[in-house]
Scaffold this motif. Structure first.
Motif, short mmCIF file in Angstrom:
data_model
loop_
_atom_site.label_atom_id
_atom_site.label_comp_id
_atom_site.label_asym_id
_atom_site.label_seq_id
_atom_site.Cartn_x
_atom_site.Cartn_y
_atom_site.Cartn_z
N GLY A 139 41.16 23.85 24.12
CA GLY A 139 40.28 22.71 24.29
C GLY A 139 38.89 22.92 23.75
O GLY A 139 38.65 23.82 22.94
N GLY A 173 33.44 20.29 27.44
CA GLY A 173 33.19 18.88 27.74
C GLY A 173 31.70 18.59 27.85
O GLY A 173 30.88 19.52 27.95
N ASN A 200 30.17 17.55 30.29
CA ASN A 200 29.67 17.99 31.60
C ASN A 200 29.51 19.51 31.68
O ASN A 200 29.26 20.06 32.74
CB ASN A 200 30.60 17.51 32.71
CG ASN A 200 32.02 18.07 32.54
OD1 ASN A 200 32.28 18.83 31.60
ND2 ASN A 200 32.92 17.69 33.44
N LYS A 246 31.83 21.67 31.34
CA LYS A 246 33.07 22.33 31.78
C LYS A 246 34.10 22.25 30.67
O LYS A 246 34.17 21.25 29.95
CB LYS A 246 33.63 21.62 33.01
CG LYS A 246 32.84 21.87 34.26
CD LYS A 246 33.59 21.30 35.45
CE LYS A 246 32.72 21.34 36.71
NZ LYS A 246 33.15 20.37 37.70
N LEU A 250 37.28 21.39 28.64
CA LEU A 250 38.26 20.31 28.69
C LEU A 250 39.51 20.85 27.99
O LEU A 250 39.53 21.00 26.78
CB LEU A 250 37.69 19.11 27.93
CG LEU A 250 38.55 17.86 27.78
CD1 LEU A 250 39.01 17.35 29.13
CD2 LEU A 250 37.76 16.79 27.04
N ARG A 300 43.82 21.31 27.39
CA ARG A 300 45.14 20.67 27.40
C ARG A 300 46.19 21.69 26.95
O ARG A 300 45.87 22.64 26.23
CB ARG A 300 45.19 19.50 26.41
CG ARG A 300 44.32 18.31 26.78
CD ARG A 300 44.92 17.52 27.93
NE ARG A 300 44.19 16.32 28.24
CZ ARG A 300 43.21 16.24 29.13
NH1 ARG A 300 42.85 17.31 29.81
NH2 ARG A 300 42.61 15.08 29.36
N PRO A 317 40.67 12.07 26.12
CA PRO A 317 39.49 12.89 26.41
C PRO A 317 39.36 14.07 25.43
O PRO A 317 38.27 14.29 24.90
CB PRO A 317 39.74 13.38 27.84
CG PRO A 317 40.61 12.33 28.44
CD PRO A 317 41.46 11.81 27.33
N LEU A 318 40.43 14.79 25.16
CA LEU A 318 40.32 15.92 24.25
C LEU A 318 40.48 15.51 22.78
O LEU A 318 39.62 15.82 21.94
CB LEU A 318 41.36 17.01 24.58
CG LEU A 318 41.28 18.20 23.61
CD1 LEU A 318 39.95 18.94 23.76
CD2 LEU A 318 42.45 19.16 23.83
#
Ligand code: FAD
Ligand code: A2P
Length: 272
Positions: free
Chosen positions: A53, A56, A58, A60, A62, A64, A88-89
Motif C-alpha cells: 500500500g 494514507g 491520515n 497511517k 493504507l 490491501r 481508497p488505495l
C-alpha cells in the motif's frame, strides 16, 4: 527543526517496509502492472499474497492484499492491479511512477500454493480478471512443471484488452531461456472473452461443464485421480467454479490438508 524536516522524518520513520517502484505498465484504463525492489529477506511460495500500500493522508498505512505475480526466484516483485476509480488505495496507486516508494509487509500467505494439492498429472489454473496474478507467479515457477505433466491456464475477461497481460506473459514464457523448454508442450493457455468476440469465448464454468475445453485441447475430462485445480476470481466466480469442480469429484484442500483443488478470492466485493 523546521516543520518540513519533521514531516520528512516522520514519513521515513513510518515507512519501515518501503520498497522502490522499478517499472510501471498500463494495460487498459482499468488495469496496470508494476515491479518493485524485493526485500532481501523475503521468501515466499509462488502463488502467495502480501499486504502492500501507500501512506494514507491520515499518516497511517493504507494496505490491501495483493498476489505476488512474479515467481519466487525473481530479484524483483511484480504486481498486477485493478484501478478502482474511487478505491481508497488504487485511486492513488495507479499514479505511481518508477522511483516512488510503496509499503510492503513481508509476510506472504495464501492457499494457492503447490503444497496445498495432492500430487496429480494435470494442474488447472482457473482465473477471471486480476485473479490471474497468483498464476502469473506459478506459471513462471519451474517447480510447477516438475510436479505436473500438463498445466492448463484458463483465463476469462470481458474483453481481449483485459487478457493482454496474461497473453504476453505466456508468449514470453515459451521463449524464456530458463523455463521455455519445460513449458513447451506442457502449458496449455485457454483465454476466453465473454463480452467481445474473439478466437475463444464463454465463461470458464460453461466451457468446463459443456466439455468444450477438453475437446478443444484434446484432454480427458477432469477426474479426481489425475486432475488438480486452483481457482482465483470474484466470489460469484469462485462459488460457481467450486460447484463444477465438485461435480467432477474434486474436493477442496488447504495448506493444512492437501486435496484436489484450492480457492482464493481475487478481491472482496461484487466487482466494479
Ligand atoms: P477497495 O475498497 O479495496 O475495493 C473497492 C471495490 O472494488 C471492491 O469492493 C470490489 O467491488 C472492487 N475490486 C477491488 N479489487 C478488485 C479487483 N482486483 N478486480 C475487480 N474488482 C475489484 N487486487 C488486485 O488488483 N491485484 C491482486 O493481485 C489482488 N490480490 C488480492 C488477493 C487477496 C487475497 C485479496 C483478498 C484481494 C486481492 N486484491 C487484488 C484486491 C485488493 O486487495 C484491493 O481490493 C484492490 O487493490 C482495490 O483497493 P482499493 O482500496 O482501491 O478499493
Ligand atoms: P460475464 O461477462 O459473462 O459476466 P467481471 O469483469 O464482472 O469481474 O467478470 C470477469 C469475467 O468473469 C467476465 O468474463 C465474466 O463473464 C466472468 N464471470 C463473472 N461471474 C462469473 C461466474 N459466476 N461464473 C463464471 N464466470 C463469471
Amino acid at each position: 527543526q523546521t516543520p518540513m524536516d519533521q514531516t520528512a522524518k516522520s514519513s521515513v520513520r513510518a515507512l519501515p517496509d518501503a520498497q522502490t517502484v522499478t517499472s510501471v505498465r498500463h494495460w487498459t484504463d482499468r488495469l496496470f502492472s508494476f515491479r518493485v525492489t524485493r526485500p532481501r529477506s523475503l521468501r515466499f511460495r509462488s502463488g502467495e499474497f502480501v499486504m502492500i500500500g501507500l501512506m494514507g493522508d491520515n499518516g497511517k498505512p493504507l494496505l490491501r492484499a495483493y498476489s505476488i505475480a512474479s515467481p519466487s526466484w525473481d530479484d524483483e516483485l511484480e504486481f498486477y492491479s485493478i484501478k478502482v476509480p474511487d478505491g481508497p488505495l488504487t485511486s492513488k496507486l495507479q499514479h505511481i511512477q518508477p522511483g516512488a516508494q510503496i509499503i510492503l509487509r513481508p509476510k506472504p500467505v495464501g492457499t494457492l500454493v503447490l503444497d496445498a494439492l495432492l500430487p496429480g498429472k494435470r494442474l488447472w489454473l482457473l482465473a477471471t480478471g486480476t485473479g490471474i496474478a497468483p498464476f502469473a507467479s506459478l506459471m513462471r515457477d519451474p517447480e510447477t512443471y516438475e510436479k505436473y505433466q500438463q498445466v492448463i491456464m484458463m483465463h476469462t475477461c470481458r474483453t481481449m484488452a483485459e487478457l493482454e497481460y496474461g497473453r504476453e506473459l505466456v508468449e514470453g514464457l515459451r521463449d524464456d531461456p530458463l523455463i521455455g523448454e519445460m513449458v513447451a508442450g506442457k502449458l496449455h493457455y485457454y483465454p476466453t472473452t465473454t463480452r467481445e468476440d474473439s478466437a475463444r469465448t464463454g465463461r470458464i464454468t460453461d466451457n468446463l461443464s459443456s466439455g468444450r475445453v477438453f475437446e478443444d485441447l484434446g484432454l480427458p475430462k477432469i477426474t479426481p485421480a489425475d486432475d488438480r485445480a486452483m481457482v482465483c476470481g470474484s466470489l460469484a466466480f469462485n462459488h460457481d467454479v467450486k460447484a463444477v469442480l465438485e461435480s467432477f469429484g474434486l474436493n477442496e484442500g488447504a495448506n493444512s490438508e492437501p486435496r484436489e483443488y484450492v480457492v482464493e478470492k481475487a478481491f472482496v466485493g461484487d466487482g466494479i
